[in-house]
Each structure stands twice: as structure tokens, then as C-alpha cells.
Design a protein around this motif. Structure first.
Motif, PDB file in Angstrom:
ATOM      1  N   MET A   1       0.848  -1.178   0.000  1.00 12.30           N
ATOM      2  CA  MET A   1       0.000   0.000   0.000  1.00 12.30           C
ATOM      3  C   MET A   1       0.893   1.241   0.000  1.00 12.30           C
ATOM      4  O   MET A   1       1.817   1.341   0.789  1.00 12.30           O
ATOM      5  N   THR A   2       0.581   2.175  -0.860  1.00 13.68           N
ATOM      6  CA  THR A   2       1.353   3.410  -0.921  1.00 13.68           C
ATOM      7  C   THR A   2       0.868   4.375   0.157  1.00 13.68           C
ATOM      8  O   THR A   2      -0.192   4.176   0.762  1.00 13.68           O
ATOM      9  N   PHE A   3       1.645   5.423   0.366  1.00 12.48           N
ATOM     10  CA  PHE A   3       1.292   6.439   1.354  1.00 12.48           C
ATOM     11  C   PHE A   3      -0.044   7.075   0.998  1.00 12.48           C
ATOM     12  O   PHE A   3      -0.907   7.260   1.865  1.00 12.48           O
ATOM     13  N   GLU A   4      -0.251   7.386  -0.278  1.00 13.97           N
ATOM     14  CA  GLU A   4      -1.499   8.015  -0.724  1.00 13.97           C
ATOM     15  C   GLU A   4      -2.690   7.098  -0.498  1.00 13.97           C
ATOM     16  O   GLU A   4      -3.761   7.553  -0.079  1.00 13.97           O
ATOM     17  N   GLU A   5      -2.532   5.803  -0.775  1.00 12.20           N
ATOM     18  CA  GLU A   5      -3.619   4.852  -0.546  1.00 12.20           C
ATOM     19  C   GLU A   5      -3.946   4.738   0.938  1.00 12.20           C
ATOM     20  O   GLU A   5      -5.107   4.629   1.323  1.00 12.20           O
ATOM     21  N   MET A   6      -2.905   4.776   1.759  1.00  8.94           N
ATOM     22  CA  MET A   6      -3.114   4.710   3.205  1.00  8.94           C
ATOM     23  C   MET A   6      -3.912   5.930   3.676  1.00  8.94           C
ATOM     24  O   MET A   6      -4.851   5.796   4.464  1.00  8.94           O
ATOM     25  N   ILE A   7      -3.555   7.115   3.194  1.00  8.48           N
ATOM     26  CA  ILE A   7      -4.257   8.336   3.584  1.00  8.48           C
ATOM     27  C   ILE A   7      -5.712   8.278   3.120  1.00  8.48           C
ATOM     28  O   ILE A   7      -6.625   8.638   3.861  1.00  8.48           O
ATOM     29  N   ASP A   8      -5.939   7.802   1.904  1.00  7.50           N
ATOM     30  CA  ASP A   8      -7.301   7.702   1.377  1.00  7.50           C
ATOM     31  C   ASP A   8      -8.157   6.719   2.169  1.00  7.50           C
ATOM     32  O   ASP A   8      -9.363   6.902   2.292  1.00  7.50           O
ATOM     33  N   SER A   9      -7.544   5.678   2.729  1.00  8.95           N
ATOM     34  CA  SER A   9      -8.307   4.674   3.474  1.00  8.95           C
ATOM     35  C   SER A   9      -8.381   4.980   4.970  1.00  8.95           C
ATOM     36  O   SER A   9      -9.075   4.293   5.713  1.00  8.95           O
ATOM     37  N   MET A  10      -7.698   6.029   5.413  1.00  8.81           N
ATOM     38  CA  MET A  10      -7.675   6.382   6.829  1.00  8.81           C
ATOM     39  C   MET A  10      -9.025   6.923   7.284  1.00  8.81           C
ATOM     40  O   MET A  10      -9.655   7.715   6.590  1.00  8.81           O
ATOM     41  N   THR A  11      -9.470   6.491   8.459  1.00  6.63           N
ATOM     42  CA  THR A  11     -10.732   6.983   9.022  1.00  6.63           C
ATOM     43  C   THR A  11     -10.442   8.155   9.958  1.00  6.63           C
ATOM     44  O   THR A  11      -9.300   8.375  10.362  1.00  6.63           O
ATOM     45  N   TYR A  12     -11.499   8.879  10.314  1.00  3.36           N
ATOM     46  CA  TYR A  12     -11.339   9.983  11.253  1.00  3.36           C
ATOM     47  C   TYR A  12     -10.896   9.485  12.629  1.00  3.36           C
ATOM     48  O   TYR A  12     -10.189  10.187  13.342  1.00  3.36           O
ATOM     49  N   GLU A  13     -11.293   8.261  12.987  1.00  2.00           N
ATOM     50  CA  GLU A  13     -10.885   7.702  14.276  1.00  2.00           C
ATOM     51  C   GLU A  13      -9.369   7.484  14.308  1.00  2.00           C
ATOM     52  O   GLU A  13      -8.707   7.787  15.297  1.00  2.00           O
ATOM     53  N   VAL A  14      -8.820   6.957  13.215  1.00  2.00           N
ATOM     54  CA  VAL A  14      -7.375   6.742  13.127  1.00  2.00           C
ATOM     55  C   VAL A  14      -6.654   8.086  13.128  1.00  2.00           C
ATOM     56  O   VAL A  14      -5.641   8.258  13.801  1.00  2.00           O
ATOM     57  N   TYR A  15      -7.196   9.047  12.401  1.00  2.00           N
ATOM     58  CA  TYR A  15      -6.637  10.401  12.353  1.00  2.00           C
ATOM     59  C   TYR A  15      -6.568  11.006  13.755  1.00  2.00           C
ATOM     60  O   TYR A  15      -5.525  11.510  14.180  1.00  2.00           O
ATOM     61  N   GLU A  16      -7.674  10.934  14.509  1.00  3.30           N
ATOM     62  CA  GLU A  16      -7.711  11.481  15.862  1.00  3.30           C
ATOM     63  C   GLU A  16      -6.739  10.730  16.773  1.00  3.30           C
ATOM     64  O   GLU A  16      -6.071  11.338  17.617  1.00  3.30           O
TER      65      GLU A  16
END
Length: 88
Positions: A1-16
Motif C-alpha cells: 500500500m502506498t502512502f497516498e492509498e493509506m491516507i485515502d483509506s484512513m478513518t477519522y478515528e485513526v486520524y484522531e
């Protein structure tokens, strides 16, 4: 998985969770972040905010410069500043 794909699949819970880990210097399980993890997490958080169009006032590093009357504190950061050199 690329960095961009990871960011696109990231949820708000993971972000927080990442924001909180950066703030505290440790993950939710108590394990300390390594310098590399801290740097990568910061990059992911900033990229997430950019991709998901998080409002500027809610982004990491935002500084509210408005006064109660609606004017801005300090000078406009986009305008050049005059530097005065004083000889002593």
C-alpha cells in the motif's frame, strides 16, 4: 500500500488517534513513539487534513489571530515586513 492509498483509506478515528499519539508522545496502549513514528504520523495527519479538506481552524498548527472585534492580531503574514536595524 502506498502512502497516498493509506491516507485515502484512513478513518477519522485513526486520524484522531494519531493526533493524540503525537501530542502525548505515546500510542493509546502506552508504547512510546519512536522519532520515525512521530515524523511519519505527523506527515500522515497533515496529508489527511489536506485530502479531507479539514477546516483551517481545526488543522494541526492553526493559530487563531482574530481579536474579539474581528481584527487580526499582528501583521498580515503575506505582506512584507519592515526590518529596523538599530545601531548601539
Amino acid at each position: 500500500m502506498t502512502f497516498e492509498e493509506m491516507i485515502d483509506s484512513m478513518t477519522y478515528e485513526v486520524y484522531e488517534s494519531m493526533k493524540r499519539a503525537i501530542e502525548l508522545g505515546k500510542w493509546a496502549n502506552g508504547q512510546k513513539l519512536t522519532p520515525a513514528q512521530r515524523e511519519q504520523s505527523m506527515q500522515a495527519v497533515i496529508a489527511f487534513e489536506h485530502r479531507r479538506n479539514v477546516p483551517e481552524a481545526q488543522r494541526v498548527g492553526f493559530i487563531d489571530r482574530t481579536r474579539p472585534d474581528g481584527e487580526q492580531h499582528g501583521c498580515d503574514p503575506l505582506q512584507p515586513q519592515v526590518l529596523k536595524i538599530l545601531n548601539s
